[in-house]
Design a protein around this motif. Structure first.
Motif, PDB file in Angstrom:
ATOM      1  N   LEU A 178       0.857  -1.180   0.000  1.00 54.02           N
ATOM      2  CA  LEU A 178       0.000   0.000   0.000  1.00 54.02           C
ATOM      3  C   LEU A 178       0.893   1.230   0.000  1.00 54.02           C
ATOM      4  O   LEU A 178       1.738   1.402   0.887  1.00 54.02           O
ATOM      5  CB  LEU A 178      -0.911   0.023   1.232  1.00 54.02           C
ATOM      6  N   PHE A 179       0.709   2.084  -1.007  1.00 50.39           N
ATOM      7  CA  PHE A 179       1.446   3.344  -1.093  1.00 50.39           C
ATOM      8  C   PHE A 179       0.447   4.495  -1.011  1.00 50.39           C
ATOM      9  O   PHE A 179      -0.485   4.561  -1.813  1.00 50.39           O
ATOM     10  CB  PHE A 179       2.226   3.433  -2.407  1.00 50.39           C
ATOM     11  N   ILE A 180       0.639   5.368  -0.035  1.00 45.33           N
ATOM     12  CA  ILE A 180      -0.164   6.584   0.053  1.00 45.33           C
ATOM     13  C   ILE A 180       0.581   7.677  -0.703  1.00 45.33           C
ATOM     14  O   ILE A 180       1.775   7.904  -0.466  1.00 45.33           O
ATOM     15  CB  ILE A 180      -0.376   7.022   1.514  1.00 45.33           C
ATOM     16  N   THR A 181      -0.112   8.321  -1.621  1.00 42.63           N
ATOM     17  CA  THR A 181       0.506   9.408  -2.377  1.00 42.63           C
ATOM     18  C   THR A 181      -0.323  10.680  -2.222  1.00 42.63           C
ATOM     19  O   THR A 181      -1.525  10.628  -1.903  1.00 42.63           O
ATOM     20  CB  THR A 181       0.603   9.079  -3.877  1.00 42.63           C
ATOM     21  N   ASP A 182       0.309  11.808  -2.474  1.00 45.46           N
ATOM     22  CA  ASP A 182      -0.450  13.053  -2.528  1.00 45.46           C
ATOM     23  C   ASP A 182      -1.124  13.150  -3.890  1.00 45.46           C
ATOM     24  O   ASP A 182      -1.031  12.234  -4.715  1.00 45.46           O
ATOM     25  CB  ASP A 182       0.455  14.256  -2.228  1.00 45.46           C
ATOM     26  N   LYS A 183      -1.809  14.265  -4.143  1.00 43.59           N
ATOM     27  CA  LYS A 183      -2.581  14.399  -5.384  1.00 43.59           C
ATOM     28  C   LYS A 183      -1.706  14.462  -6.630  1.00 43.59           C
ATOM     29  O   LYS A 183      -2.200  14.328  -7.759  1.00 43.59           O
ATOM     30  CB  LYS A 183      -3.464  15.636  -5.308  1.00 43.59           C
ATOM     31  N   ASP A 184      -0.396  14.660  -6.421  1.00 43.84           N
ATOM     32  CA  ASP A 184       0.532  14.684  -7.547  1.00 43.84           C
ATOM     33  C   ASP A 184       1.231  13.347  -7.753  1.00 43.84           C
ATOM     34  O   ASP A 184       2.041  13.203  -8.676  1.00 43.84           O
ATOM     35  CB  ASP A 184       1.584  15.777  -7.345  1.00 43.84           C
ATOM     36  N   GLY A 185       0.932  12.385  -6.871  1.00 46.93           N
ATOM     37  CA  GLY A 185       1.521  11.058  -7.015  1.00 46.93           C
ATOM     38  C   GLY A 185       2.804  10.843  -6.238  1.00 46.93           C
ATOM     39  O   GLY A 185       3.422   9.778  -6.340  1.00 46.93           O
ATOM     40  N   ASN A 186       3.219  11.818  -5.439  1.00 43.75           N
ATOM     41  CA  ASN A 186       4.419  11.650  -4.626  1.00 43.75           C
ATOM     42  C   ASN A 186       4.126  10.757  -3.425  1.00 43.75           C
ATOM     43  O   ASN A 186       3.133  10.970  -2.712  1.00 43.75           O
ATOM     44  CB  ASN A 186       4.918  13.016  -4.133  1.00 43.75           C
ATOM     45  N   ILE A 187       4.945   9.758  -3.207  1.00 45.36           N
ATOM     46  CA  ILE A 187       4.730   8.816  -2.099  1.00 45.36           C
ATOM     47  C   ILE A 187       4.985   9.504  -0.773  1.00 45.36           C
ATOM     48  O   ILE A 187       6.040  10.106  -0.546  1.00 45.36           O
ATOM     49  CB  ILE A 187       5.660   7.595  -2.239  1.00 45.36           C
ATOM     50  N   THR A 188       4.006   9.425   0.135  1.00 46.94           N
ATOM     51  CA  THR A 188       4.154   9.998   1.472  1.00 46.94           C
ATOM     52  C   THR A 188       4.332   8.927   2.540  1.00 46.94           C
ATOM     53  O   THR A 188       4.898   9.192   3.595  1.00 46.94           O
ATOM     54  CB  THR A 188       2.935  10.872   1.830  1.00 46.94           C
ATOM     55  N   SER A 189       3.837   7.724   2.291  1.00 48.79           N
ATOM     56  CA  SER A 189       4.042   6.603   3.209  1.00 48.79           C
ATOM     57  C   SER A 189       3.780   5.310   2.457  1.00 48.79           C
ATOM     58  O   SER A 189       3.129   5.304   1.407  1.00 48.79           O
ATOM     59  CB  SER A 189       3.124   6.695   4.438  1.00 48.79           C
ATOM     60  N   ASN A 190       4.283   4.202   2.991  1.00 53.94           N
ATOM     61  CA  ASN A 190       4.048   2.918   2.331  1.00 53.94           C
ATOM     62  C   ASN A 190       4.081   1.785   3.344  1.00 53.94           C
ATOM     63  O   ASN A 190       4.627   1.921   4.445  1.00 53.94           O
ATOM     64  CB  ASN A 190       5.077   2.665   1.235  1.00 53.94           C
ATOM     65  N   LYS A 191       3.479   0.663   2.963  1.00 52.34           N
ATOM     66  CA  LYS A 191       3.380  -0.503   3.836  1.00 52.34           C
ATOM     67  C   LYS A 191       3.450  -1.765   3.001  1.00 52.34           C
ATOM     68  O   LYS A 191       2.875  -1.832   1.906  1.00 52.34           O
ATOM     69  CB  LYS A 191       2.056  -0.471   4.614  1.00 52.34           C
ATOM     70  N   LYS A 192       4.155  -2.760   3.527  1.00 51.82           N
ATOM     71  CA  LYS A 192       4.205  -4.073   2.901  1.00 51.82           C
ATOM     72  C   LYS A 192       3.427  -5.026   3.801  1.00 51.82           C
ATOM     73  O   LYS A 192       3.730  -5.152   4.986  1.00 51.82           O
ATOM     74  CB  LYS A 192       5.658  -4.540   2.747  1.00 51.82           C
ATOM     75  N   PHE A 193       2.409  -5.694   3.248  1.00 49.03           N
ATOM     76  CA  PHE A 193       1.520  -6.503   4.075  1.00 49.03           C
ATOM     77  C   PHE A 193       2.110  -7.856   4.475  1.00 49.03           C
ATOM     78  O   PHE A 193       1.822  -8.374   5.543  1.00 49.03           O
ATOM     79  CB  PHE A 193       0.184  -6.733   3.353  1.00 49.03           C
TER      80      PHE A 193
END
Length: 271
Positions: A178-193
């Motif tokens: 799971l990658f959380i991005t801002d509205k421009d697509g820049n990754i702000t956080s991520n998780k590997k399940f």
């Protein structure tokens, strides 16, 4: 990458030591219901992607122009649109309701991307450009592929990545992110399940069908994941499996999901 796994085999992960989290049964069920809702949303979108892709490839005039696709939810409808090779026009649109395999509407009139589609296209392109960074540890198992499901999330976007299988007889659990991005697509956080890829066979080597499947989660991911549910709902109908479970070392219990009943629940305490 082909492996045969025996019935009820638990896939072990590396152990991260730390204090286990404590939840009441009610808190656990509330969490599971929320995860199930997210898993069903992922499934509705990937189901639309699967079925519309089959239809687009069968449409000769559309198939010649295909250059990518976007899937998103619009009120009670899930839409998959296909772009041309230049990625600047929509050349086909399929609309689905109630997780049906058949679209309720098809449109093959070429048009410009609307604002939602333009943003989604930009977010995905920017995300993909960042995934090769070693720190994200995103890999593609040999013989499999990765699929991205993008969902608006407040002012940001959730970008789930799940592994897809092209061969029959395997459910590709694991290798999901799971990658959380801002509205421009820049990754702000991520998780590997999961700590690894878990290709679960639906038949034993002797050809007998497997009736149940179980794998283990790392302590930092104590619950069943939305990606688990989505993946199972996509592939279980091609097998005799109706349910699967995960073992949570952090919670000391099994969590079971049944796709025909669409139920998820804590199964058994081991502590």
């Amino acid at each position: 990458m082909k492996q045969i796994f025996s019935l009820f085999l638990i896939f072990t992960s590396f152990i991260i030591f730390g204090q286990d989290q404590k939840f009441t049964d009610q808190e656990i069920q509330q969490k599971l219901d929320s995860i199930k809702a997210e898993g069903n949303l992922l499934f509705s979108m990937e189901n639309a992607s699967w079925n519309s892709s089959d239809l687009a490839r069968e449409h000769k005039k559309i198939a010649e122009k295909l250059g990518g696709y976007l899937t998103y939810k619009n009120n009670d409808t899930v839409k998959t649109v296909f772009l041309n090779k230049s990625q600047n026009l929509i050349i086909a649109e399929y609309s689905f309701k109630n997780d049906s395999k058949k679209p309720v509407k098809e449109n093959f009139k070429e048009r410009n991307l609307n604002p939602t589609e333009t943003t989604l296209s930009n977010v995905r392109a920017k995300l993909i450009s960042q995934l090769s960074a070693p720190k994200h540890e995103v890999g593609v198992p040999e013989g499999f592929n990765l699929n991205i499901i993008t969902i608006p999330f407040n002012e940001n976007y959730k970008n789930y990545i799940i592994t897809g299988a092209s061969e029959h007889g395997v459910i590709p659990f694991g290798n999901d992110y799971l990658f959380i991005t801002d509205k421009d697509g820049n990754i702000t956080s991520n998780k590997k399940f999961h700590s690894r890829f878990i290709p679960t066979m639906t038949r034993m080597q002797d050809g007998n069908a497997i009736a149940s499947s179980t794998h283990s989660h790392i302590r930092t991911n104590p619950f069943i994941s939305a990606t688990d549910i989505c993946t199972f709902k996509l592939y279980a109908p091609f097998s005799n499996l109706e349910e699967f479970s995960i073992y949570s070392p952090a919670l000391g219990c099994y969590i079971k999901y049944n796709y025909k009943k669409d139920t998820v629940s804590k199964s058994k305490d081991l502590k």
